[in-house]
Scaffold this motif. Structure first.
Motif, PDB file in Angstrom:
ATOM      1  N   THR A  78       0.825  -1.210   0.000  1.00  0.00           N
ATOM      2  CA  THR A  78       0.000   0.000   0.000  1.00  0.00           C
ATOM      3  C   THR A  78       0.860   1.261   0.000  1.00  0.00           C
ATOM      4  N   ASP A  79       0.296   2.324  -0.546  1.00  0.00           N
ATOM      5  CA  ASP A  79       1.016   3.603  -0.598  1.00  0.00           C
ATOM      6  C   ASP A  79       0.943   4.359   0.723  1.00  0.00           C
ATOM      7  N   HIS A  80      -0.011   4.002   1.565  1.00  0.00           N
ATOM      8  CA  HIS A  80      -0.189   4.707   2.840  1.00  0.00           C
ATOM      9  C   HIS A  80      -0.295   3.695   3.981  1.00  0.00           C
ATOM     10  N   PRO A  81       0.810   3.022   4.309  1.00  0.00           N
ATOM     11  CA  PRO A  81       0.766   1.959   5.321  1.00  0.00           C
ATOM     12  C   PRO A  81       0.419   2.471   6.714  1.00  0.00           C
ATOM     13  N   LEU A  82      -0.328   1.649   7.452  1.00  0.00           N
ATOM     14  CA  LEU A  82      -0.652   1.969   8.843  1.00  0.00           C
ATOM     15  C   LEU A  82       0.611   2.005   9.685  1.00  0.00           C
ATOM     16  N   LEU A  83       1.497   1.035   9.476  1.00  0.00           N
ATOM     17  CA  LEU A  83       2.780   0.978  10.173  1.00  0.00           C
ATOM     18  C   LEU A  83       3.871   0.751   9.132  1.00  0.00           C
ATOM     19  N   PRO A  84       4.471   1.818   8.609  1.00  0.00           N
ATOM     20  CA  PRO A  84       5.542   1.640   7.632  1.00  0.00           C
ATOM     21  C   PRO A  84       6.631   0.724   8.183  1.00  0.00           C
ATOM     22  N   LEU A  85       7.019  -0.273   7.425  1.00  0.00           N
ATOM     23  CA  LEU A  85       7.969  -1.263   7.928  1.00  0.00           C
ATOM     24  C   LEU A  85       9.337  -0.658   8.232  1.00  0.00           C
ATOM     25  N   ARG A  86       9.615   0.525   7.674  1.00  0.00           N
ATOM     26  CA  ARG A  86      10.879   1.185   7.991  1.00  0.00           C
ATOM     27  C   ARG A  86      10.945   1.572   9.474  1.00  0.00           C
ATOM     28  N   VAL A  87       9.774   1.706  10.104  1.00  0.00           N
ATOM     29  CA  VAL A  87       9.742   2.004  11.540  1.00  0.00           C
ATOM     30  C   VAL A  87      10.308   0.830  12.331  1.00  0.00           C
ATOM     31  N   LEU A  88      10.031  -0.393  11.857  1.00  0.00           N
ATOM     32  CA  LEU A  88      10.429  -1.599  12.596  1.00  0.00           C
ATOM     33  C   LEU A  88      11.802  -2.123  12.198  1.00  0.00           C
ATOM     34  N   THR A  89      12.204  -1.886  10.944  1.00  0.00           N
ATOM     35  CA  THR A  89      13.411  -2.559  10.453  1.00  0.00           C
ATOM     36  C   THR A  89      14.708  -1.867  10.840  1.00  0.00           C
ATOM     37  N   ASP A  90      14.655  -0.636  11.331  1.00  0.00           N
ATOM     38  CA  ASP A  90      15.880  -0.015  11.831  1.00  0.00           C
ATOM     39  C   ASP A  90      16.398  -0.831  13.012  1.00  0.00           C
ATOM     40  N   ARG A  91      17.695  -1.089  13.016  1.00  0.00           N
ATOM     41  CA  ARG A  91      18.271  -2.001  14.004  1.00  0.00           C
ATOM     42  C   ARG A  91      18.115  -1.498  15.441  1.00  0.00           C
ATOM     43  N   THR A  92      18.386  -0.227  15.650  1.00  0.00           N
ATOM     44  CA  THR A  92      18.286   0.318  17.004  1.00  0.00           C
ATOM     45  C   THR A  92      16.844   0.321  17.492  1.00  0.00           C
ATOM     46  N   ARG A  93      15.916   0.784  16.634  1.00  0.00           N
ATOM     47  CA  ARG A  93      14.512   0.796  17.036  1.00  0.00           C
ATOM     48  C   ARG A  93      14.009  -0.618  17.266  1.00  0.00           C
ATOM     49  N   GLY A  94      14.391  -1.543  16.373  1.00  0.00           N
ATOM     50  CA  GLY A  94      13.944  -2.919  16.534  1.00  0.00           C
ATOM     51  C   GLY A  94      14.381  -3.518  17.855  1.00  0.00           C
ATOM     52  N   ALA A  95      15.645  -3.285  18.231  1.00  0.00           N
ATOM     53  CA  ALA A  95      16.140  -3.774  19.516  1.00  0.00           C
ATOM     54  C   ALA A  95      15.370  -3.150  20.670  1.00  0.00           C
ATOM     55  N   SER A  96      15.079  -1.857  20.558  1.00  0.00           N
ATOM     56  CA  SER A  96      14.355  -1.161  21.633  1.00  0.00           C
ATOM     57  C   SER A  96      12.946  -1.708  21.791  1.00  0.00           C
ATOM     58  N   PHE A  97      12.255  -1.964  20.666  1.00  0.00           N
ATOM     59  CA  PHE A  97      10.906  -2.531  20.740  1.00  0.00           C
ATOM     60  C   PHE A  97      10.921  -3.877  21.470  1.00  0.00           C
ATOM     61  N   ILE A  98      11.903  -4.716  21.151  1.00  0.00           N
ATOM     62  CA  ILE A  98      12.000  -6.031  21.792  1.00  0.00           C
ATOM     63  C   ILE A  98      12.262  -5.881  23.285  1.00  0.00           C
ATOM     64  N   MET A  99      13.129  -4.922  23.667  1.00  0.00           N
ATOM     65  CA  MET A  99      13.421  -4.709  25.088  1.00  0.00           C
ATOM     66  C   MET A  99      12.172  -4.264  25.855  1.00  0.00           C
ATOM     67  N   VAL A 100      11.381  -3.378  25.244  1.00  0.00           N
ATOM     68  CA  VAL A 100      10.152  -2.908  25.893  1.00  0.00           C
ATOM     69  C   VAL A 100       9.186  -4.074  26.092  1.00  0.00           C
ATOM     70  N   ALA A 101       9.028  -4.921  25.068  1.00  0.00           N
ATOM     71  CA  ALA A 101       8.113  -6.060  25.163  1.00  0.00           C
ATOM     72  C   ALA A 101       8.559  -7.051  26.233  1.00  0.00           C
ATOM     73  N   ILE A 102       9.843  -7.402  26.238  1.00  0.00           N
ATOM     74  CA  ILE A 102      10.351  -8.365  27.220  1.00  0.00           C
ATOM     75  C   ILE A 102      10.250  -7.808  28.639  1.00  0.00           C
ATOM     76  N   SER A 103      10.621  -6.548  28.815  1.00  0.00           N
ATOM     77  CA  SER A 103      10.556  -5.940  30.146  1.00  0.00           C
ATOM     78  C   SER A 103       9.129  -5.920  30.672  1.00  0.00           C
ATOM     79  N   SER A 104       8.175  -5.586  29.799  1.00  0.00           N
ATOM     80  CA  SER A 104       6.775  -5.545  30.221  1.00  0.00           C
ATOM     81  C   SER A 104       6.274  -6.929  30.588  1.00  0.00           C
ATOM     82  N   ALA A 105       6.645  -7.933  29.791  1.00  0.00           N
ATOM     83  CA  ALA A 105       6.204  -9.304  30.070  1.00  0.00           C
ATOM     84  C   ALA A 105       6.722  -9.777  31.428  1.00  0.00           C
ATOM     85  N   GLY A 106       8.016  -9.585  31.678  1.00  0.00           N
ATOM     86  CA  GLY A 106       8.589 -10.027  32.943  1.00  0.00           C
ATOM     87  C   GLY A 106       8.132  -9.209  34.131  1.00  0.00           C
TER      88      GLY A 106
END
Length: 505
Positions: free
Chosen positions: A273-301
């Motif tokens: 799509t030309d107007h994505p709800l969540l552009p994948l570039r938001v997730l694929t950056d290495r630093t942001r991707g690592a941060s998202f995973i840390m937030v999820a794991i910290s919240s779960a534990g």
């Protein structure tokens, strides 16, 4: 290009903070009061994940709903919140963060009033669903507003330190406040208290947040919204069903399978799509991707700790709800102090690759310490040291991950990026709580097998279930340490006066 200016992995330079039409790019004179407003709103949303927990027995007694239905008071909020966050973030990009923030605050207050006044189980659940819906508007708008309000790098670091500390401590504050209100007023006040938070946040937001519409309005991705919301709903609902159904039940694996398929379809659609709800570039950056995973794991534990340690303190040590809530204060205090230190001193000097794995390991160590608790343990000697260790560890991890999670994000993606962070936090907490509950229950059942259910045996079975939850939570944090060590780039965040944190060599 010199090493001091070369960006690792050829990351794009960070754009200047996003400004909506008619906005002055200079720092707001009232920016610290804006932080107070945003912090109040964020605290209201985060603590509502736990504040009702302590009130559940009282609400169940008054409204007369079954044990099987009790989980829905918690799950209804998590389902609506977790599945609609991405939509809320895109609406903030579409209509403006200020208006979406204010609508979210007012709606959350109205939903809280409805749930607090409920005279039936159905109305209470409806109110909790509406709380989750308006929370999904409010949370991403709050983070996006924080990002655009603080343009000075050092001030932004301090602001994110506060925001990250609230994200980490909100669950504990919810337990404390829930205990106080339930014991001295009524379970209904665990919901009515939101009216005070909302009134302050709304008046402050109306007076202090700058007006203006976005200069670029992305079109709303309707197919993506449906796929993402349905997929996230199935994910949270499937894990929640694991608490009351066996893993082999279609209500568990069926929803989880559907969730995986829907989220896979969502990912595919975002590339088309030309107007994505969540552009994948938001997730694929290495630093942001690592941060998202840390937030999820910290919240779960973290939510697992709050839940099972609450059970232990009340059931095994005989603490009152208020005393239980107060027991978490040292952890909250340590977290908030270390949060400011980590975001202002440690992260700029050492970088995330060094400090985040260390924080994860400290949190894991605190959980391993808790596995030794028994009926003869004392709070001061056995519980408090573990809580302090966890508070220090989370104080390093949460603010650092929150601040780097919108690293290098483009102006038109600010709302979507903020929503992704909140989605990771909410879905991580919901999945962690459901998974740990299931593992703990299985451990208790296995311990009781073949034994006479005497009072002593039942008490020991409870301890076995808590220890199992702590071990699995420790495993989550240990895995997080390994992931952080591999995914985060080497080096320190950029300390430019005009940009968000960026990792350079």
């Amino acid at each position: 290009m010199s090493k001091s200016t070369q960006t690792l992995d050829h990351a794009a330079p960070v754009p200047p903070p996003h400004h909506e039409k008619g906005r002055d790019p200079s720092p707001s004179r009232h920016r610290w009061w804006v932080l107070v407003v945003i912090a109040l709103a964020q605290l209201m949303v985060v603590l509502d994940a736990t504040i009702v927990n302590i009130a559940l027995p009282s609400a169940q007694h008054e409204l007369g709903f079954s044990d099987g239905n009790r989980q829905w008071i918690v799950t209804a909020y998590a389902l609506a919140f977790g599945s609609l966050l991405l939509l809320g973030g895109r609406l903030a990009d579409l209509f403006g963060r200020r208006i979406v923030f204010l609508v979210g605050v007012v709606g959350f207050a109205a939903a809280s009033a409805l749930a607090g006044a409920a005279q039936s189980f159905e109305i209470l659940v409806t109110g909790r669903v509406l709380q989750g819906l308006f929370g999904a508007l409010l949370a991403p708008a709050a983070l996006a507003l924080l990002n655009v309000t603080f343009t000075n790098a050092k001030e932004r670091a301090r602001a994110f330190g506060v925001f990250g500390a609230i994200g980490g401590a909100g669950g504990g504050i919810g337990l404390l406040l829930g205990g106080l209100l339930t014991e001295h007023l009524s379970w209904r006040w665990t919901l009515y208290v939101n009216l005070l938070f909302a009134a302050l946040a709304f008046v402050g937001g109306l007076a202090l947040l700058r007006k203006g519409a976005p200069t670029r309005r992305p079109k709303l991705d309707i197919p993506g919204t449906i796929l993402a919301s349905a997929g996230l709903f199935g994910l949270v609902y499937g894990f929640s069903n694991a608490e009351t159904h066996d893993w082999s039940s279609p209500m568990t694996w069926g929803f989880l399978t559907a969730a995986v398929m829907l989220l896979a379809a969502f990912t595919w659609w975002q590339t088309r799509t030309d107007h994505p709800l969540l552009p994948l570039r938001v997730l694929t950056d290495r630093t942001r991707g690592a941060s998202f995973i840390m937030v999820a794991i910290s919240s779960a534990g973290m939510f697992g700790v709050f839940l099972f340690l609450t059970y232990y303190l009340q059931s095994s040590l005989g603490f009152t709800p208020v005393k239980t809530g107060l027991s978490f204060l040292p952890m909250i205090g340590a977290l908030m102090v270390v949060a400011q230190l980590s975001i202002s001193v440690l992260l700029p000097r050492l970088g995330p690759k060094m400090i985040v794995p260390l924080g994860m390991l400290m949190a894991a160590g605190g959980l391993v310490w808790l596995t030794a608790l028994d009926l003869n343990s004392t709070y001061a000697a056995d519980v408090l040291p573990a809580l302090l260790l966890m508070g220090v560890g989370l104080g390093v991890v949460m603010p650092s991950s929150m601040s780097l999670s919108i690293y290098g994000i483009s102006p038109e993606d600010a709302g979507a990026g903020s929503a992704a962070v909140n989605t990771m936090q909410q879905v991580g907490g919901a999945i962690g709580t459901a998974l740990l509950n299931t593992l703990a229950a299985s451990a208790a059942t296995a311990f009781l097998s073949g034994k006479a259910p005497t009072e002593a045996v039942l008490a020991q079975a409870q301890l076995e279930s808590y220890a199992t939850a702590y071990w699995w939570s420790a495993g989550l944090f240990a895995a997080g340490a390994v992931i952080a060590a591999f995914m985060f780039r080497k080096g320190r965040p950029e300390t430019s006066e005009d940009s968000a944190p960026v990792v350079h060599m």
